[in-house]
Each structure stands twice: as structure tokens, then as C-alpha cells.
Design a protein around this motif. Structure first.
Motif, PDB file in Angstrom:
ATOM      1  N   LYS A  39      39.865  24.681  28.632  1.00  0.00           N
ATOM      2  CA  LYS A  39      41.304  25.368  28.561  1.00  0.00           C
ATOM      3  C   LYS A  39      42.560  24.241  27.961  1.00  0.00           C
ATOM      4  CE  LYS A  39      44.361  28.535  30.559  1.00  0.00           C
ATOM      5  NZ  LYS A  39      44.784  29.150  31.908  1.00  0.00           N
ATOM      6  N   LYS A  40      42.520  23.026  28.685  1.00  0.00           N
ATOM      7  CA  LYS A  40      43.292  22.302  28.508  1.00  0.00           C
ATOM      8  C   LYS A  40      43.473  21.623  26.851  1.00  0.00           C
ATOM      9  CE  LYS A  40      44.005  20.742  33.163  1.00  0.00           C
ATOM     10  NZ  LYS A  40      43.709  19.666  34.065  1.00  0.00           N
ATOM     11  N   ARG A  41      42.018  21.759  26.382  1.00  0.00           N
ATOM     12  CA  ARG A  41      41.635  21.325  24.750  1.00  0.00           C
ATOM     13  C   ARG A  41      41.833  22.585  24.052  1.00  0.00           C
ATOM     14  NH1 ARG A  41      40.968  17.666  29.176  1.00  0.00           N
ATOM     15  NH2 ARG A  41      40.660  15.917  28.071  1.00  0.00           N
ATOM     16  N   GLY A  42      42.549  23.732  24.424  1.00  0.00           N
ATOM     17  CA  GLY A  42      42.836  24.434  23.197  1.00  0.00           C
ATOM     18  C   GLY A  42      41.726  25.667  23.234  1.00  0.00           C
ATOM     19  N   PHE A  43      40.651  25.776  24.145  1.00  0.00           N
ATOM     20  CA  PHE A  43      39.674  26.865  24.110  1.00  0.00           C
ATOM     21  C   PHE A  43      39.983  27.799  25.292  1.00  0.00           C
ATOM     22  CE2 PHE A  43      37.466  23.384  21.918  1.00  0.00           C
ATOM     23  CZ  PHE A  43      37.230  24.077  20.863  1.00  0.00           C
ATOM     24  N   VAL A  44      39.747  29.016  24.659  1.00  0.00           N
ATOM     25  CA  VAL A  44      39.885  30.127  25.605  1.00  0.00           C
ATOM     26  C   VAL A  44      38.554  31.033  25.881  1.00  0.00           C
ATOM     27  CG1 VAL A  44      42.280  30.096  25.535  1.00  0.00           C
ATOM     28  CG2 VAL A  44      41.151  31.775  23.997  1.00  0.00           C
ATOM     29  N   LEU A  45      38.236  31.715  26.823  1.00  0.00           N
ATOM     30  CA  LEU A  45      37.176  32.517  26.800  1.00  0.00           C
ATOM     31  C   LEU A  45      37.318  33.597  25.750  1.00  0.00           C
ATOM     32  CD1 LEU A  45      36.433  32.764  30.654  1.00  0.00           C
ATOM     33  CD2 LEU A  45      35.097  31.530  29.024  1.00  0.00           C
ATOM     34  N   GLN A  46      36.114  34.152  25.190  1.00  0.00           N
ATOM     35  CA  GLN A  46      36.180  34.992  24.211  1.00  0.00           C
ATOM     36  C   GLN A  46      35.684  36.304  24.875  1.00  0.00           C
ATOM     37  OE1 GLN A  46      33.036  34.780  21.315  1.00  0.00           O
ATOM     38  NE2 GLN A  46      33.827  36.325  19.885  1.00  0.00           N
ATOM     39  N   GLY A  47      36.957  37.189  25.115  1.00  0.00           N
ATOM     40  CA  GLY A  47      36.920  38.619  25.832  1.00  0.00           C
ATOM     41  C   GLY A  47      36.968  38.444  27.220  1.00  0.00           C
ATOM     42  N   GLU A  48      36.319  39.221  28.071  1.00  0.00           N
ATOM     43  CA  GLU A  48      36.478  39.330  29.536  1.00  0.00           C
ATOM     44  C   GLU A  48      35.521  38.180  30.128  1.00  0.00           C
ATOM     45  OE1 GLU A  48      38.482  40.877  31.305  1.00  0.00           O
ATOM     46  OE2 GLU A  48      39.271  42.154  29.632  1.00  0.00           O
ATOM     47  N   ARG A  49      35.993  37.519  31.241  1.00  0.00           N
ATOM     48  CA  ARG A  49      35.157  36.468  31.677  1.00  0.00           C
ATOM     49  C   ARG A  49      33.662  37.090  31.917  1.00  0.00           C
ATOM     50  NH1 ARG A  49      36.694  31.932  35.677  1.00  0.00           N
ATOM     51  NH2 ARG A  49      34.792  31.318  36.437  1.00  0.00           N
ATOM     52  N   ASN A  50      33.578  38.200  32.506  1.00  0.00           N
ATOM     53  CA  ASN A  50      32.107  38.517  33.103  1.00  0.00           C
ATOM     54  C   ASN A  50      31.476  38.671  31.476  1.00  0.00           C
ATOM     55  OD1 ASN A  50      33.236  40.702  32.002  1.00  0.00           O
ATOM     56  ND2 ASN A  50      32.709  41.890  33.543  1.00  0.00           N
ATOM     57  N   THR A  51      31.691  38.893  30.406  1.00  0.00           N
ATOM     58  CA  THR A  51      30.996  38.981  29.205  1.00  0.00           C
ATOM     59  C   THR A  51      31.006  37.596  28.417  1.00  0.00           C
ATOM     60  OG1 THR A  51      32.932  39.705  27.873  1.00  0.00           O
ATOM     61  CG2 THR A  51      31.475  41.485  29.031  1.00  0.00           C
ATOM     62  N   ALA A  52      32.119  36.616  28.569  1.00  0.00           N
ATOM     63  CA  ALA A  52      31.889  35.419  27.800  1.00  0.00           C
ATOM     64  C   ALA A  52      31.151  34.537  28.596  1.00  0.00           C
ATOM     65  CB  ALA A  52      33.533  34.917  27.853  1.00  0.00           C
ATOM     66  N   MET A  62      28.192  30.480  27.571  1.00  0.00           N
ATOM     67  CA  MET A  62      29.637  30.495  27.449  1.00  0.00           C
ATOM     68  C   MET A  62      30.221  30.536  25.962  1.00  0.00           C
ATOM     69  SD  MET A  62      30.823  28.146  30.610  1.00  0.00           S
ATOM     70  CE  MET A  62      29.658  26.877  30.429  1.00  0.00           C
ATOM     71  N   HIS A  63      31.031  31.547  25.768  1.00  0.00           N
ATOM     72  CA  HIS A  63      31.438  31.968  24.495  1.00  0.00           C
ATOM     73  C   HIS A  63      32.912  31.514  24.429  1.00  0.00           C
ATOM     74  CE1 HIS A  63      27.790  33.744  23.595  1.00  0.00           C
ATOM     75  NE2 HIS A  63      28.014  33.740  22.341  1.00  0.00           N
ATOM     76  N   PHE A  64      33.563  30.705  23.806  1.00  0.00           N
ATOM     77  CA  PHE A  64      35.073  30.384  23.733  1.00  0.00           C
ATOM     78  C   PHE A  64      35.404  30.637  22.241  1.00  0.00           C
ATOM     79  CE2 PHE A  64      33.379  27.839  27.047  1.00  0.00           C
ATOM     80  CZ  PHE A  64      34.242  28.038  28.059  1.00  0.00           C
ATOM     81  N   ILE A  65      36.880  30.524  21.989  1.00  0.00           N
ATOM     82  CA  ILE A  65      37.656  30.780  20.913  1.00  0.00           C
ATOM     83  C   ILE A  65      38.619  29.743  20.681  1.00  0.00           C
ATOM     84  CG2 ILE A  65      39.175  32.291  19.461  1.00  0.00           C
ATOM     85  CD1 ILE A  65      37.621  34.641  20.500  1.00  0.00           C
ATOM     86  N   LYS A  66      38.830  29.024  19.572  1.00  0.00           N
ATOM     87  CA  LYS A  66      39.874  28.166  19.302  1.00  0.00           C
ATOM     88  C   LYS A  66      41.292  28.876  19.345  1.00  0.00           C
ATOM     89  CE  LYS A  66      41.466  24.568  16.152  1.00  0.00           C
ATOM     90  NZ  LYS A  66      41.231  23.962  14.876  1.00  0.00           N
ATOM     91  N   GLY A  67      41.904  29.390  20.285  1.00  0.00           N
ATOM     92  CA  GLY A  67      43.126  30.017  20.197  1.00  0.00           C
ATOM     93  C   GLY A  67      44.466  29.488  20.854  1.00  0.00           C
ATOM     94  N   ALA A  68      44.472  28.333  21.412  1.00  0.00           N
ATOM     95  CA  ALA A  68      45.607  28.144  22.035  1.00  0.00           C
ATOM     96  C   ALA A  68      45.777  26.464  21.733  1.00  0.00           C
ATOM     97  CB  ALA A  68      45.360  27.932  23.538  1.00  0.00           C
ATOM     98  N   SER A  69      46.822  25.898  21.872  1.00  0.00           N
ATOM     99  CA  SER A  69      47.419  24.517  21.529  1.00  0.00           C
ATOM    100  C   SER A  69      46.674  23.717  22.696  1.00  0.00           C
ATOM    101  CB  SER A  69      48.575  24.232  21.433  1.00  0.00           C
ATOM    102  OG  SER A  69      49.254  25.074  20.178  1.00  0.00           O
TER     103      SER A  69
END
Length: 486
Positions: free
Chosen positions: A406-419, A430-437
């Protein structure tokens, strides 16, 4: 006759002229071939001997009863004389025929003679070439053929089991080396000794055979399922019902730490239909589908990848650099897929698991001169066994790992129980998305300089202390695979 004065000759001096017999027979008679006279006394017993003596020209074998004498010599001389006469007659007939053909054939022009001569030279050259080729082929056929390599000796059951142990030990040693060294040293190690790559993956394939499931198979299924979906879903939808992220209609997937490039090999025939561009990277590989590179420094442009995959590939003490490099190459809203072994994560320790009135709330008194022992594990066991709380001791705690990403700009894709998929006994997906700075790492923006330079800071803020500690302990969020010495 009448007498002439002065010219009269007496008849007594005249002599009669005799006809001279010619030495050479006329040409018409020379053409006829003389035939050997066939003896009259031909029987079934002497027909073979007569054939060899008359036709083939062999001398008849002398019988035991016959004695060499004048009659035998005369017969031999007669046969030889007969053959000589036949040879002379044949030669005379050949000369006569050539003279007749020379007289009857018209004279050829110079061009025809040159053409005939040229054809004769070419025919002679071709004959020489054919003879040379035939000689070469004969030499090749006579040359000794190289002997085939002898088959490896068949191992006994004891030798086979010892070899299995050696291969497994070699794999464990290389695996531990990759986990306990930075990626640049591992890259140089494989460049100096490329055979280590084959040794490592031979042991890895043996390990995969005993696994209940290979995470590569699940990633293949996800790509095939989502690669067939073309229309984007409206609103939140399950992960497997959303299409793959694409740029100008093409989904570029980077398999980081691909090993033997099984993803690229399996999708080679389907990639064109699904419009997928596979890129595979690893420290070393003999496959043409793999690009040799250090995962912390990839030869890819910024934002050129739609999906980045780490399948059991976050190896090395600098695995956080791999995550930062993945953020650099990913397109905005690009996806990061990670599969790791559960044993690398810390076990789940829920907060406030103890109840105030339970036995687990009591602390064991330490010995004189020593502090009290930290019995958090015992407290958790007592909380489950005595207070009847939910047993979550064997669950995997991935919260610290998620916080690092998360500190590197990655957030979980969808809900935690599905990601986060913890259903497998051995692996975590685990599935992440490049969605933050990013707020840390090389992708983070430079912090603004303070406006008041003359102001002195006498104490460090609490959050700054936590950040400094995090810089030290972030790499320890994932434990290295270290084996016991046997």
C-alpha cells in the motif's frame, strides 16, 4: 600372225602367262565369317566339353587315360590357327566397312565438327564428374561410421534414491541462496554458472510433483477466463467476470521470475486470438521466450505493462525493489498478481484475544534476576481452549505485507475476502491494482522542504520513528525459505 620386216620374232621365245593368285581375299568374301566345323560325333556326354573347347575357346582337360602325343599337339595347333584366321577375317571386314562408310557419308561442315567435338568434351567432363562423385560416395560408404554414444548405465534402487537425495539437496542449497542474497548477486551467480539454472529447476519440478496444486495453473485459468471477455462490466463485478486490462486492445503481461516460462509456453497458441502479449523475465534460461534480467531493473518502459505476475518469485533480500519496479512498468490501473508460500508469512495473532477474567490473563512470574517471559503463544492457546474463542492460530497474517504494498501505491482489487485467496493449504494468492501514489520507495514524490529553516527540532515525531523502523523491518515481512541442516 603376219611377218613384218625388222619386227618379226620367233615363236620359240614366247612364253605363256600364268594367273597370279591374290594374297588377300576379295572384300565380299572377307565379310563372311568362317564358322567352326561341328564334329559329327556329338553326344549328351561330350556336349559340354565341345561347347567349352569350340565356342568359349577353353582347352579340354586331359583325361586320365589319354597320354600327350603328336595327335594332341596337332589338334591344339589346328584350333589356334583357326582362331587366328577368324581374327584376321574380322579385322579385314571392319576395315572394309569403315572405308565404305567414309565413301558414302557426305562431308560434314566445320560447324558440325566443332559442335560434335564440344559435345564430346562436355560428355567427357560429365563422365569425370560422375566418376568423382561415385568415388566420393564409395569413400564415404567405406569410411567408418561414428559409434553411437553408449546408453547410461541403469541405476540400482539404492543408487536412484541416493541421486534423488543429491538433487534435492542441491535444490535446497540453491533455493536458500536465492532467498538470502540480493538479486544482483544472484544474477551474477547464474551468469557465471548457467548450469545452476537447470539444476535448480530440475529440483523445483520434483517439488511441484508432490504439491496438491500449482499456482501457475490457477493463473493460467484466470488469463483464459478473463481473456475471452471483451465488454467491460458496469459497476462492481466479481474478479473473474471482469476483462483483462488492455492498452489499444492488447493486454501485455509480464511474468517476472518466470522460471521455465510455463505461462508463455502454454499460451503461445491462444495469445493471438485473445490479443495477449506475453513477456517473460528471469535470471537465466535457455528458452528463447525468456529475457535474462534482474527483476529489480527490467528492460521495459514506464507504464508499458497491463498485468505483472510474481508467482513464487519474490526471492531475495531486496524483494521490495521488485514491487517498486512493478509499479514503474505497470500502466495506471494495471494489475499485480502475487502467489506466495504461506509459511513465509507470520501466523495470525489476533489482538485482545485474552479475556480479563480468564486464566490466560495471568502472567507467569519470572525467576529472580530475570524478566518475565513473553508467553503470548500460551495466552492464545489458553484463550482458545479455556475461553472458547475462534481458533485462528493456523491462519496466515498478510496484513503487514499488504501494508508494504500500500505504501508503494498498490491497493487490493475489490473486497479483501475476494482479493486475498487463503483457501489453498500451501499458497496465498493476492490481486492488487496500481491505483494510488506511493508514499515510500523510488516512486514516491520528493517531500517538500520545510519553510522555517532556522527552527530547531528537539524531538522526533512518533510517526517519523515508525517510518524509520519500517524501513529496517519491511524486508522481514516475508520470511526466507531456510532449511534445516541434515
Amino acid at each position: 600372225m603376219f611377218a613384218v620386216p625388222g619386227w618379226s620374232v620367233s615363236a620359240d621365245k614366247l612364253k605363256t602367262e600364268k594367273a597370279i593368285k591374290p594374297d588377300v581375299a576379295p572384300s565380299n568374301k572377307a565379310r563372311k565369317r568362317k564358322r567352326a566345323t561341328v564334329p559329327d560325333n556329338v553326344t549328351a556326354s561330350n556336349v559340354a566339353d565341345l561347347w567349352e573347347s569350340v565356342v568359349e575357346g577353353k582347352k579340354p582337360a586331359p583325361s586320365k587315360d589319354a597320354q600327350p602325343g603328336k595327335k594332341q599337339k596337332k589338334s591344339d595347333e589346328g584350333v589356334i590357327q583357326q582362331r587366328q584366321d577368324e581374327g584376321v577375317a574380322d579385322e579385314q571386314s571392319r576395315v572394309a566397312e569403315e572405308s565404305l562408310t567414309d565413301q558414302t557419308e557426305p562431308k560434314k561442315s566445320k560447324k558440325e565438327k566443332k559442335k560434335k567435338k564440344k559435345q564430346g568434351v562436355e560428355a567427357e567432363d560429365s563422365q569425370i564428374d560422375q566418376d568423382g562423385a561415385a568415388a566420393v560416395s564409395n569413400l564415404k560408404s567405406k569410411a567408418p561410421k561414428p559409434k553411437a554414444a553408449p546408453a547410461p548405465p541403469k541405476l540400482t534402487p539404492l543408487q536412484a534414491s541416493m541421486r534423488e537425495k543429491l538433487v534435492s539437496a542441491r535444490f535446497r542449497h540453491l533455493n536458500e541462496t536465492l532467498y538470502t542474497k540480493p538479486s544482483d548477486e544472484a544474477y551474477q551467480l547464474f551468469q557465471d554458472s548457467p548450469e545452476m539454472f537447470n539444476e535448480y529447476h530440475e529440483g523445483f519440478r520434483r517439488q511441484v510433483k508432490v504439491w496438491p496444486e500449482n499456482p501457475v495453473d490457477s493463473f493460467l485459468q484466470d488469463i483464459r477466463t478473463r481473456g475471452k471477455i471483451r465488454t467491460p462490466s458496469r459497476g462492481p463485478a466479481p474478479l473473474l467476470e471482469t476483462p483483462l486490462p488492455r492498452t489499444v486492445g492488447t493486454c501485455t503481461i509480464a511474468d517476472l521470475g518466470c522460471g521455465d516460462a510455463r505461462l508463455a509456453e502454454s499460451l503461445r497458441k491462444e495469445a493471438g486470438k485473445m490479443r495477449i502479449d506475453m513477456r517473460s523475465f528471469d535470471l537465466q534460461s535457455p528458452s528463447a521466450l525468456v529475457t535474462k534480467a534482474d527483476i529489480a531493473n527490467l528492460p521495459l518502459a514506464d507504464g508499458s505493462v497491463n498485468v505483472a505476475i510474481f508467482c513464487l518469485a519474490l526471492m531475495g533480500t531486496n524483494w521490495v525493489d521488485f514491487v517498486e519496479e512493478a509499479y514503474r512498468i505497470l500502466h495506471w490501473k494495471g494489475e499485480l498478481w502475487i502467489a506466495e508460500i504461506k509459511s513465509r508469512f507470520a501466523p495470525l495473532r489476533p489482538k485482545n484475544a485474552r479475556v480479563t477474567h480468564s486464566v490466560g490473563n495471568r502472567k507467569k512470574a519470572g525467576k529472580p534476576g530475570r524478566p518475565a517471559a513473553d508467553d503470548g503463544a500460551n495466552d492464545q492457546d489458553l484463550a482458545v481452549e479455556v475461553d472458547g474463542l475462534e481458533d485462528r492460530r493456523r491462519e496466515t497474517d498478510v496484513s503487514a505485507f499488504i501494508e508494504v504494498l500500500k505504501k508503494r501505491g498498490f491497493v487490493l482489487q475489490g473486497e479483501r475476502n475476494t482479493a486475498v485467496d487463503l483457501s489453498n493449504k500451501m499458497f496465498v494468492k493476492m490481486h492488487f491494482i496500481k491505483g494510488a501514489s506511493p508514499v515510500k520507495g523510488k516512486g514516491a514524490a520528493a517531500a517538500p522542504e520545510p519553510t522555517h529553516r532556522s527552527r530547531k527540532v528537539f524531538a522526533t515525531k512518533l510517526d517519523e520513528v515508525e517510518d524509520q523502523e519500517g524501513d529496517v523491518n519491511e524486508a522481514s515481512v516475508l520470511k526466507p525459505c531456510v532449511y534445516k541442516i541434515r
